[in-house]
Scaffold this active site. Structure first.
Site, mmCIF file in Angstrom:
data_model
loop_
_atom_site.group_PDB
_atom_site.id
_atom_site.type_symbol
_atom_site.label_atom_id
_atom_site.label_comp_id
_atom_site.label_asym_id
_atom_site.label_seq_id
_atom_site.Cartn_x
_atom_site.Cartn_y
_atom_site.Cartn_z
ATOM 1 N N VAL A 90 0.855 -1.184 0.000
ATOM 2 C CA VAL A 90 0.000 0.000 0.000
ATOM 3 C C VAL A 90 0.891 1.234 0.000
ATOM 4 O O VAL A 90 1.622 1.487 0.960
ATOM 5 C CB VAL A 90 -0.933 -0.001 1.230
ATOM 6 N N ASP A 91 0.846 1.995 -1.084
ATOM 7 C CA ASP A 91 1.663 3.202 -1.221
ATOM 8 C C ASP A 91 0.865 4.404 -0.746
ATOM 9 O O ASP A 91 -0.257 4.643 -1.204
ATOM 10 C CB ASP A 91 2.081 3.403 -2.676
ATOM 11 N N VAL A 92 1.475 5.198 0.135
ATOM 12 C CA VAL A 92 0.771 6.320 0.754
ATOM 13 C C VAL A 92 1.527 7.614 0.488
ATOM 14 O O VAL A 92 2.747 7.673 0.647
ATOM 15 C CB VAL A 92 0.628 6.103 2.279
#
Length: 253
Positions: A128-130
Protein backbone atom coordinates in the site's frame (compact mmCIF):
# COMPACT_ATOMS: atom_id res chain seq x y z
CA UNK A 1 7.57 -12.90 18.07
CA UNK A 2 10.96 -11.82 16.76
CA UNK A 3 10.82 -8.62 14.74
CA UNK A 4 12.10 -8.85 11.16
CA UNK A 5 14.46 -6.62 9.20
CA UNK A 6 13.87 -6.93 5.44
CA UNK A 7 16.01 -5.61 2.57
CA UNK A 8 13.93 -4.54 -0.44
CA UNK A 9 15.60 -4.80 -3.84
CA UNK A 10 14.18 -2.80 -6.74
CA UNK A 11 14.91 -4.13 -10.21
CA UNK A 12 14.07 -2.54 -13.56
CA UNK A 13 13.22 -4.09 -16.92
CA UNK A 14 16.95 -4.35 -17.69
CA UNK A 15 17.37 -6.66 -14.65
CA UNK A 16 19.44 -3.99 -12.94
CA UNK A 17 19.30 -3.20 -9.25
CA UNK A 18 18.22 0.43 -8.77
CA UNK A 19 17.08 2.75 -5.97
CA UNK A 20 14.50 5.48 -6.36
CA UNK A 21 13.75 8.76 -4.61
CA UNK A 22 10.06 9.56 -4.23
CA UNK A 23 9.26 6.91 -6.85
CA UNK A 24 11.12 9.13 -9.34
CA UNK A 25 14.86 9.46 -10.09
CA UNK A 26 16.74 6.18 -10.13
CA UNK A 27 20.26 5.36 -9.04
CA UNK A 28 21.97 2.27 -10.40
CA UNK A 29 23.13 0.19 -7.44
CA UNK A 30 24.61 -2.92 -9.01
CA UNK A 31 24.02 -6.49 -10.04
CA UNK A 32 21.17 -8.12 -8.06
CA UNK A 33 22.90 -11.51 -8.04
CA UNK A 34 25.98 -10.09 -6.31
CA UNK A 35 23.83 -8.28 -3.75
CA UNK A 36 21.80 -11.43 -3.03
CA UNK A 37 25.03 -13.36 -2.40
CA UNK A 38 26.23 -10.69 0.03
CA UNK A 39 22.93 -10.82 1.91
CA UNK A 40 23.26 -14.61 2.11
CA UNK A 41 26.53 -14.14 3.99
CA UNK A 42 24.87 -11.67 6.37
CA UNK A 43 22.09 -14.15 7.27
CA UNK A 44 19.25 -11.83 6.31
CA UNK A 45 15.78 -12.68 7.72
CA UNK A 46 14.08 -12.53 4.32
CA UNK A 47 14.27 -10.47 1.17
CA UNK A 48 11.75 -8.73 -1.05
CA UNK A 49 12.35 -8.17 -4.77
CA UNK A 50 10.12 -5.68 -6.59
CA UNK A 51 10.14 -5.20 -10.36
CA UNK A 52 9.20 -1.53 -10.59
CA UNK A 53 8.66 -1.60 -14.37
CA UNK A 54 6.58 -4.77 -14.83
CA UNK A 55 3.16 -3.43 -13.85
CA UNK A 56 3.75 0.08 -15.21
CA UNK A 57 4.68 -1.32 -18.62
CA UNK A 58 2.00 -4.02 -18.65
CA UNK A 59 4.59 -6.77 -18.35
CA UNK A 60 4.60 -10.13 -16.61
CA UNK A 61 7.02 -11.45 -13.99
CA UNK A 62 10.35 -12.30 -15.61
CA UNK A 63 10.23 -15.97 -14.67
CA UNK A 64 13.63 -16.98 -16.03
CA UNK A 65 15.39 -14.13 -14.23
CA UNK A 66 13.52 -14.79 -10.99
CA UNK A 67 14.26 -18.52 -11.12
CA UNK A 68 17.98 -17.74 -11.40
CA UNK A 69 17.77 -15.14 -8.63
CA UNK A 70 15.89 -17.46 -6.28
CA UNK A 71 18.46 -20.22 -6.89
CA UNK A 72 21.12 -17.88 -5.44
CA UNK A 73 18.97 -16.85 -2.48
CA UNK A 74 19.34 -18.80 0.78
CA UNK A 75 16.64 -16.85 2.65
CA UNK A 76 12.87 -16.63 2.03
CA UNK A 77 12.11 -14.42 -0.96
CA UNK A 78 9.03 -12.34 -1.72
CA UNK A 79 8.37 -10.96 -5.19
CA UNK A 80 6.13 -8.25 -6.60
CA UNK A 81 5.64 -6.80 -10.07
CA UNK A 82 3.26 -7.67 -12.89
CA UNK A 83 1.32 -10.30 -10.92
CA UNK A 84 -2.23 -10.45 -12.24
CA UNK A 85 -3.19 -14.14 -12.04
CA UNK A 86 -2.86 -17.12 -9.69
CA UNK A 87 -1.18 -19.15 -12.45
CA UNK A 88 1.76 -16.74 -12.39
CA UNK A 89 2.15 -17.33 -8.66
CA UNK A 90 2.13 -21.09 -9.19
CA UNK A 91 5.04 -20.65 -11.61
CA UNK A 92 6.81 -18.27 -9.24
CA UNK A 93 6.35 -20.70 -6.37
CA UNK A 94 7.93 -23.49 -8.38
CA UNK A 95 10.80 -21.11 -9.13
CA UNK A 96 11.42 -20.63 -5.40
CA UNK A 97 9.35 -17.55 -4.50
CA UNK A 98 7.55 -17.91 -1.15
CA UNK A 99 5.50 -14.70 -0.95
CA UNK A 100 3.63 -12.77 -3.62
CA UNK A 101 3.38 -8.98 -3.37
CA UNK A 102 0.41 -7.31 -5.03
CA UNK A 103 0.31 -3.60 -5.78
CA UNK A 104 -2.48 -2.29 -7.97
CA UNK A 105 -3.76 -5.85 -8.47
CA UNK A 106 -4.48 -6.07 -4.74
CA UNK A 107 -7.77 -4.31 -5.56
CA UNK A 108 -8.79 -7.53 -7.35
CA UNK A 109 -10.55 -9.26 -4.45
CA UNK A 110 -11.04 -12.48 -6.42
CA UNK A 111 -7.29 -12.71 -7.05
CA UNK A 112 -6.47 -12.06 -3.40
CA UNK A 113 -8.92 -14.74 -2.27
CA UNK A 114 -7.57 -17.20 -4.83
CA UNK A 115 -3.97 -16.70 -3.69
CA UNK A 116 -4.90 -16.92 -0.01
CA UNK A 117 -6.83 -20.13 -0.64
CA UNK A 118 -4.08 -21.71 -2.76
CA UNK A 119 -0.88 -20.58 -1.00
CA UNK A 120 -2.14 -19.36 2.36
CA UNK A 121 -2.76 -15.85 3.60
CA UNK A 122 0.81 -15.67 4.93
CA UNK A 123 2.06 -15.80 1.32
CA UNK A 124 -0.40 -13.17 0.09
CA UNK A 125 1.05 -9.68 0.58
CA UNK A 126 -0.28 -6.27 -0.44
CA UNK A 127 1.88 -3.19 -0.88
CA UNK A 128 0.00 0.00 0.00
CA UNK A 129 1.66 3.20 -1.22
CA UNK A 130 0.77 6.32 0.75
CA UNK A 131 1.39 9.95 -0.14
CA UNK A 132 1.30 12.84 2.31
CA UNK A 133 3.18 13.61 5.50
CA UNK A 134 3.26 16.07 8.35
CA UNK A 135 0.02 18.05 8.42
CA UNK A 136 -0.92 16.96 4.89
CA UNK A 137 -3.67 14.32 4.70
CA UNK A 138 -2.35 10.88 3.86
CA UNK A 139 -3.97 9.11 0.93
CA UNK A 140 -3.37 5.80 -0.79
CA UNK A 141 -1.82 6.07 -4.25
CA UNK A 142 -0.68 3.61 -6.89
CA UNK A 143 2.75 3.83 -8.57
CA UNK A 144 3.09 7.42 -7.38
CA UNK A 145 -0.20 8.73 -8.78
CA UNK A 146 -3.40 9.43 -6.87
CA UNK A 147 -6.04 6.75 -7.32
CA UNK A 148 -8.62 8.48 -5.15
CA UNK A 149 -9.05 9.87 -1.66
CA UNK A 150 -8.61 6.55 0.13
CA UNK A 151 -7.66 6.54 3.78
CA UNK A 152 -4.65 4.24 4.46
CA UNK A 153 -6.24 2.45 7.41
CA UNK A 154 -9.49 1.92 5.54
CA UNK A 155 -7.57 0.52 2.58
CA UNK A 156 -5.55 -1.85 4.75
CA UNK A 157 -8.67 -3.09 6.51
CA UNK A 158 -10.32 -3.83 3.16
CA UNK A 159 -7.27 -5.83 2.09
CA UNK A 160 -7.23 -7.67 5.40
CA UNK A 161 -10.90 -8.59 4.97
CA UNK A 162 -10.20 -9.81 1.42
CA UNK A 163 -7.62 -12.32 2.71
CA UNK A 164 -4.27 -10.53 2.58
CA UNK A 165 -2.02 -11.92 5.30
CA UNK A 166 0.62 -9.18 5.37
CA UNK A 167 0.69 -5.52 4.35
CA UNK A 168 3.70 -3.47 3.28
CA UNK A 169 2.91 0.15 4.14
CA UNK A 170 5.11 2.44 2.09
CA UNK A 171 5.54 6.20 2.29
CA UNK A 172 6.04 7.61 -1.21
CA UNK A 173 7.27 10.97 0.05
CA UNK A 174 10.00 9.36 2.14
CA UNK A 175 11.11 6.82 -0.47
CA UNK A 176 14.90 7.11 -0.73
CA UNK A 177 15.06 10.15 1.57
CA UNK A 178 16.90 8.28 4.37
CA UNK A 179 15.46 10.65 7.00
CA UNK A 180 13.34 8.10 8.84
CA UNK A 181 9.95 6.43 8.49
CA UNK A 182 6.59 8.17 8.73
CA UNK A 183 6.07 7.10 12.32
CA UNK A 184 2.68 8.81 12.61
CA UNK A 185 1.43 6.72 9.68
CA UNK A 186 2.73 3.52 11.26
CA UNK A 187 1.11 4.34 14.61
CA UNK A 188 -2.20 5.11 12.91
CA UNK A 189 -2.34 1.83 11.00
CA UNK A 190 -0.34 -0.98 12.62
CA UNK A 191 -2.22 -1.31 15.96
CA UNK A 192 -5.55 -1.45 14.13
CA UNK A 193 -4.73 -4.47 11.98
CA UNK A 194 -4.76 -8.15 12.87
CA UNK A 195 -2.17 -9.02 10.20
CA UNK A 196 1.55 -8.12 10.23
CA UNK A 197 2.40 -4.67 8.86
CA UNK A 198 5.80 -4.02 7.28
CA UNK A 199 7.07 -0.42 7.31
CA UNK A 200 8.82 0.80 4.15
CA UNK A 201 10.08 4.15 2.95
CA UNK A 202 12.54 6.51 4.63
CA UNK A 203 15.05 4.39 6.56
CA UNK A 204 18.68 5.40 6.30
CA UNK A 205 20.25 3.85 9.39
CA UNK A 206 19.69 1.23 12.07
CA UNK A 207 18.09 3.75 14.44
CA UNK A 208 15.28 4.31 11.93
CA UNK A 209 14.58 0.58 11.76
CA UNK A 210 14.24 0.42 15.54
CA UNK A 211 11.92 3.45 15.56
CA UNK A 212 9.55 1.79 13.08
CA UNK A 213 9.42 -1.39 15.15
CA UNK A 214 8.75 0.56 18.35
CA UNK A 215 5.97 2.44 16.56
CA UNK A 216 4.19 -0.87 16.03
CA UNK A 217 5.45 -2.31 12.74
CA UNK A 218 5.92 -6.09 12.67
CA UNK A 219 8.93 -5.66 10.40
CA UNK A 220 11.09 -2.83 9.09
CA UNK A 221 11.98 -2.91 5.40
CA UNK A 222 14.32 -0.71 3.44
CA UNK A 223 16.40 -0.44 0.33
CA UNK A 224 18.59 2.57 1.08
CA UNK A 225 19.52 1.55 4.63
CA UNK A 226 21.14 -1.64 3.34
CA UNK A 227 22.88 -0.46 0.17
CA UNK A 228 23.96 3.14 0.87
CA UNK A 229 26.24 4.64 3.49
CA UNK A 230 27.15 8.22 4.31
CA UNK A 231 25.98 11.59 3.05
CA UNK A 232 27.26 10.93 -0.47
CA UNK A 233 25.26 7.68 -0.72
CA UNK A 234 28.24 5.46 -1.42
CA UNK A 235 27.12 1.93 -2.30
CA UNK A 236 27.92 -0.51 0.49
CA UNK A 237 25.78 -3.58 1.17
CA UNK A 238 25.23 -3.89 4.92
CA UNK A 239 22.86 -5.48 7.42
CA UNK A 240 22.68 -5.61 11.25
CA UNK A 241 24.77 -8.38 12.77
CA UNK A 242 23.13 -11.21 14.72
CA UNK A 243 24.31 -9.55 17.93
CA UNK A 244 22.72 -6.25 16.91
CA UNK A 245 19.51 -8.04 15.96
CA UNK A 246 19.34 -9.84 19.30
CA UNK A 247 19.96 -6.56 21.11
CA UNK A 248 17.24 -4.83 19.10
CA UNK A 249 14.68 -7.54 19.78
CA UNK A 250 15.59 -7.58 23.47
CA UNK A 251 14.92 -3.83 23.66
CA UNK A 252 11.47 -4.35 22.10
CA UNK A 253 10.36 -7.15 24.41
Amino acid sequence: MRKRIIPVLLVDHHRRLVKTIGFGPRTYVGDPFNVIRLFNEKEVDEICVLDIDASAQGGRPDLGFLRELASECFMPMAYGGGITAAQQCEELNRAGIEKFVLGRSASNTALVQDLARTFGSQATVACVDVKGSGDAPRRVVQTGHYSGAIDPLDCCRRLEDAGVGEIILQSVDRDGARTGYDLDLIRAVAPNLSVPMVALGGAGEAMHLAQALRAGASAAASGSAFVFIGRLRAVLVNYPSMLQMDSLNASLS
